[in-house]
Write an enzyme that holds these catalytic residues in place. Structure first.
Site, short mmCIF file in Angstrom:
data_model
loop_
_atom_site.label_atom_id
_atom_site.label_comp_id
_atom_site.label_asym_id
_atom_site.label_seq_id
_atom_site.Cartn_x
_atom_site.Cartn_y
_atom_site.Cartn_z
N ASP A 228 -13.66 -23.02 -12.05
CA ASP A 228 -14.37 -22.18 -13.01
C ASP A 228 -13.54 -20.93 -13.31
O ASP A 228 -12.49 -20.71 -12.71
CB ASP A 228 -15.73 -21.81 -12.41
CG ASP A 228 -16.83 -21.86 -13.44
OD1 ASP A 228 -16.55 -21.59 -14.62
OD2 ASP A 228 -17.99 -22.14 -13.05
N TRP B 222 -14.67 -22.99 -20.47
CA TRP B 222 -15.72 -23.05 -21.52
C TRP B 222 -15.14 -23.08 -22.93
O TRP B 222 -15.71 -22.49 -23.85
CB TRP B 222 -16.70 -21.88 -21.37
CG TRP B 222 -16.92 -21.46 -19.96
CD1 TRP B 222 -17.65 -22.13 -19.03
CD2 TRP B 222 -16.39 -20.29 -19.30
NE1 TRP B 222 -17.61 -21.47 -17.84
CE2 TRP B 222 -16.84 -20.34 -17.98
CE3 TRP B 222 -15.58 -19.24 -19.71
CZ2 TRP B 222 -16.52 -19.35 -17.05
CZ3 TRP B 222 -15.25 -18.26 -18.80
CH2 TRP B 222 -15.72 -18.33 -17.49
N GLY B 223 -14.01 -23.73 -23.09
CA GLY B 223 -13.40 -23.82 -24.43
C GLY B 223 -12.56 -22.62 -24.81
O GLY B 223 -11.86 -22.64 -25.81
N ALA C 93 -9.66 -19.38 -24.08
CA ALA C 93 -8.26 -19.29 -23.66
C ALA C 93 -7.41 -20.38 -24.31
O ALA C 93 -6.41 -20.81 -23.75
CB ALA C 93 -8.11 -19.30 -22.14
N ASP D 172 -22.04 -23.34 -21.05
CA ASP D 172 -22.88 -24.30 -20.32
C ASP D 172 -23.94 -24.97 -21.18
O ASP D 172 -24.64 -24.32 -21.95
CB ASP D 172 -23.59 -23.58 -19.16
CG ASP D 172 -22.60 -23.10 -18.12
OD1 ASP D 172 -21.38 -23.19 -18.35
OD2 ASP D 172 -23.06 -22.64 -17.06
C1 GLA Z 1 -20.34 -21.86 -14.76
C2 GLA Z 1 -19.98 -23.29 -15.13
C3 GLA Z 1 -21.10 -24.22 -14.75
C4 GLA Z 1 -21.41 -24.09 -13.27
C5 GLA Z 1 -21.69 -22.65 -12.91
C6 GLA Z 1 -21.76 -22.42 -11.42
O1 GLA Z 1 -21.37 -21.38 -15.54
O2 GLA Z 1 -19.68 -23.39 -16.49
O3 GLA Z 1 -20.79 -25.54 -15.08
O4 GLA Z 1 -20.34 -24.58 -12.51
O5 GLA Z 1 -20.69 -21.78 -13.39
O6 GLA Z 1 -22.09 -21.10 -11.11
#
Ligand code: GLA
Length: 643
Positions: free
Chosen positions: A189, A255-256, A258, A276
């Site tokens: 992450d 999360w897409g 960078a 998410d």
């Molecule tokens: C981020 C990730 C999720 C999950 C949480 C855990 O939000 O994008 O998929 O792994 O952290 O805290």
């Protein structure tokens, strides 16, 4: 005496200025350059604790899911990775920096003397024929330490003891996870390099060490793309070191952001394309949209990841099987990793049947690895078509809205000949429908989708369009200079802020990147007034690597796309085979009719398609179109893919 001194200083200057010495990204390499991984040849599948339990994960819950995967037959279908997400750690031991497991929730990890190890746990999963996955963060602190502050399972102790992320410990932690504990998968992450800014309330209130953010999700300009990539590349190298058989998965979770579209495929086996997912229909669409236009960036060993499945909860629970089935079908057709996020110990049959639909799993797991390509798009309905290795296509018809929708499916969308019979097998009911020619029509209920395996006669009798085989294309350089947020991604009501702020914008997912059957800015391919329903759309200053797979020739109609913003510059289209120049278009400009480029491949294994600006006037994006780009003759006429 002066001459050598001078040349040394010139050399020193060149070394000090890497831009001066940087290799030309458009120069042909004569090879398929992405790393070949043993792992993730098809999209990874399994179960993850996060959507089911967030940080309230424990060993009984995980092993319960694992047992259910085995007992139900889901494991046999491919659901093999059992992933523990955030919440497993207790602290980083101050004496030697070793990570300690919260043995209260993972009792089998307790070792005499207060030490801990996941080895008994992973041994257990391996003995069940499963694989084991774990979670970490690229920074010092994880996401739960910012977003799940009421969790009973947050790391404990001093500031340093609560620094459970990889930053400064890459080698140590990776050795622990892969070599010592025997994990097969690591999700990494990025909250640690994103939300722990100096002075941020979460830092001040919880006594964390601040980390000047490397990622600003709202601004690519405030994101240090090179540094983020380099941090992840360091982890990837460590994973290779401690898992030399290559059978390990590194899942990137930025999360897409960078600009991961550009480099994720060269560093990890999968990369998140959005923030998410939540169990809401429109959030699911948001996740789907962030990955569905990126078919050319995925291939065996490297997958777009729109996040884990949320089937079983909220809009996708057992009372909403239409939505649940659609969510599943969409993930399957775009080759998304399939991770169940539900407490499997009490899953009703109706849900088990969704994850367990062997035909739809087979679509996702097809060895060709060709992500489905959008054949028709609107905000209301979409048609997505995927090439299967058996010569068939899979198609998903999707009604995104709340009103019934009529959808036509045409032979052209399938790239099948219109006059030969086309057969559809419904992959939910198993029923085969009566054959049709040219087109057929369906009416879909709100949020309904239909999934078919389709047989027919290929429009191109002796080959394949490149947009039919995106898994055989590697976008080595896509010409994107200024990455922009992707406006075609559905914008849902924000998860945390509701409608109080100005709205949650999509995280950058690659606007301007190369596309199959569309321009990089999602327009219809069109050159000098003539539209093309197939081809590759890419900005100038690009280089695409293509596996030739025994084809005799490459053909395309090339030109500057009518949608281009740069109507001033000239460009040339160049085709290389194993590094040798095989054909070139000559100078092309906006407004000129597309020119045929037809080159004999003479046994070349890797073709490179390059577009290069000639005598540059402006830096505006120049859109180039390889219309009807196809491999023809030889083995191309008999294969729909290869693995
Ligand atoms: C981020 C990730 C999720 C999950 C949480 C855990 O939000 O994008 O998929 O792994 O952290 O805290």
């Amino acid at each position: 005496m002066h001459l050598p001194t001078l040349s040394l200083s010139v050399l020193a200057l060149a070394l000090a200025n890497p831009a001066a010495a940087a290799p030309d990204p458009l120069a042909p390499t004569g090879r398929w350059s992405p790393p070949e991984h043993a792992a993730a040849r098809t999209p990874p599948m399994g179960w993850s604790s996060w959507n089911a339990f967030r940080t309230e994960v424990d060993e009984a819950k995980v092993l319960g899911a694992a047992q259910k995967l085995v007992d139900s037959g889901l494991a046999k279908l491919g659901y093999r990775y059992v992933n523990v997400d955030d919440g497993w750690w207790l602290k980083r031991r101050s004496s030697d920096g070793k990570l300690m497991i919260r043995t209260r929730i993972f009792p089998s990890a307790a070792i005499a003397g207060g030490d801990s190890s996941f080895r008994p746990f992973t041994d257990r999963l391996h003995a069940m024929g499963l694989k084991a996955g774990l979670y970490s963060d690229i920074g010092r602190n994880a996401c739960s330490q910012a977003y799940d502050l009421h969790s009973p399972n947050l790391p404990e102790g001093t500031t340093a003891e609560r620094e459970v992320g990889l930053y400064g410990h890459v080698d140590q932690d990776t050795a622990l996870y892969f070599r010592d504990w025997g994990f097969d998968y690591l999700k990494v992450d990025a909250c640690g390099i994103n939300v722990y800014a100096p002075g941020a309330p979460v830092v001040l209130q919880n006594g964390y060490r601040p980390f000047p953010p490397l990622i600003d999700q709202a601004s690519i300009n405030r994101t240090d793309v090179a540094q983020v990539r380099s941090l992840y590349a360091t982890v990837a190298a460590a994973v290779r070191r401690y898992r030399p058989d290559g059978d390990a998965i590194l899942a990137l979770c930025t999360w897409g952001s960078a600009d991961v579209r550009r480099w994720g495929k060269d560093v990890g086996q999968m990369w998140r394309t959005s923030q998410d997912i939540t169990p809401h229909w429109t959030r699911m669409l948001h996740s789907f949209d962030s990955a569905s236009t990126r078919a050319l960036y995925a291939r065996p060993g490297a997958w777009n990841d729109p996040d884990m499945l949320f089937i079983g909860q909220g809009d996708f629970d057992a009372q909403h099987l239409t939505e649940a089935r659609t969510h599943f079908a969409l993930w399957a057709i775009i080759n998304a990793p399939l991770f169940i996020g539900y407490d499997l110990r009490q899953a009703p049959d109706s849900l088990m049947k969704i994850w367990g639909n062997a035909d739809i799993v087979r679509v996702n797991q097809d060895p060709g690895g060709h992500q489905g390509v959008i054949a028709y798009a609107s905000d209301d309905v979409q048609t997505i078509v995927k090439t299967l290795s058996n010569g068939h296509k899979a198609v998903v018809l999707l009604n995104r809205g709340m009103a019934p929708a009529a959808i036509n499916l045409t032979a052209a969308q399938l790239k099948f000949a219109p006059d030969a019979p086309i057969t559809l097998r419904d992959l939910w009911s198993g029923r085969t429908l009566s054959p049709f020619n040219r087109e057929t029509a369906f009416t879909l209920a709100p949020r309904e989708s239909r999934v078919f395996e389709v047989g027919g006669t290929r429009r191109l009798s002796d080959g394949m369009y490149l947009s039919e085989v995106p898994g055989d294309v590697n976008v080595a350089a896509d010409g994107v200079v200024a990455p922009e947020p992707d406006p075609v991604v559905h914008r849902m009501i924000g998860q945390w802020s509701g409608t109080r702020d100005t709205g949650e914008r999509p995280t950058y997912a690659g606007w301007g990147g190369a596309q199959a059957d569309a321009t990089p800015f999602d327009q219809t391919l069109q050159v000098a007034g003539r539209a093309y329903d197939t081809g590759l759309g890419v900005l100038a200053q690009s280089r695409l690597e293509v596996r030739a797979r025994g084809a005799e020739r490459f053909e395309a109609l090339v030109g500057v796309d009518d949608s281009t913003r740069d109507t001033y510059d000239a460009v040339e289209f160049l085709v290389y085979g194993d590094g040798r120049l095989l054909g070139r278009s000559g100078t092309m400009r906006f407004g000129m009719a597309a020119r045929p480029l037809r080159v004999e491949l003479r046994g070349a294994r890797v073709i490179e398609l390059v577009t290069r600006k000639v005598g540059r006037v402006t830096d505006l994006p120049l859109v180039t179109t390889w219309a009807e780009a196809a491999l023809r003759g030889g083995a191309a006429s008999i294969t729909g893919s290869g693995s």
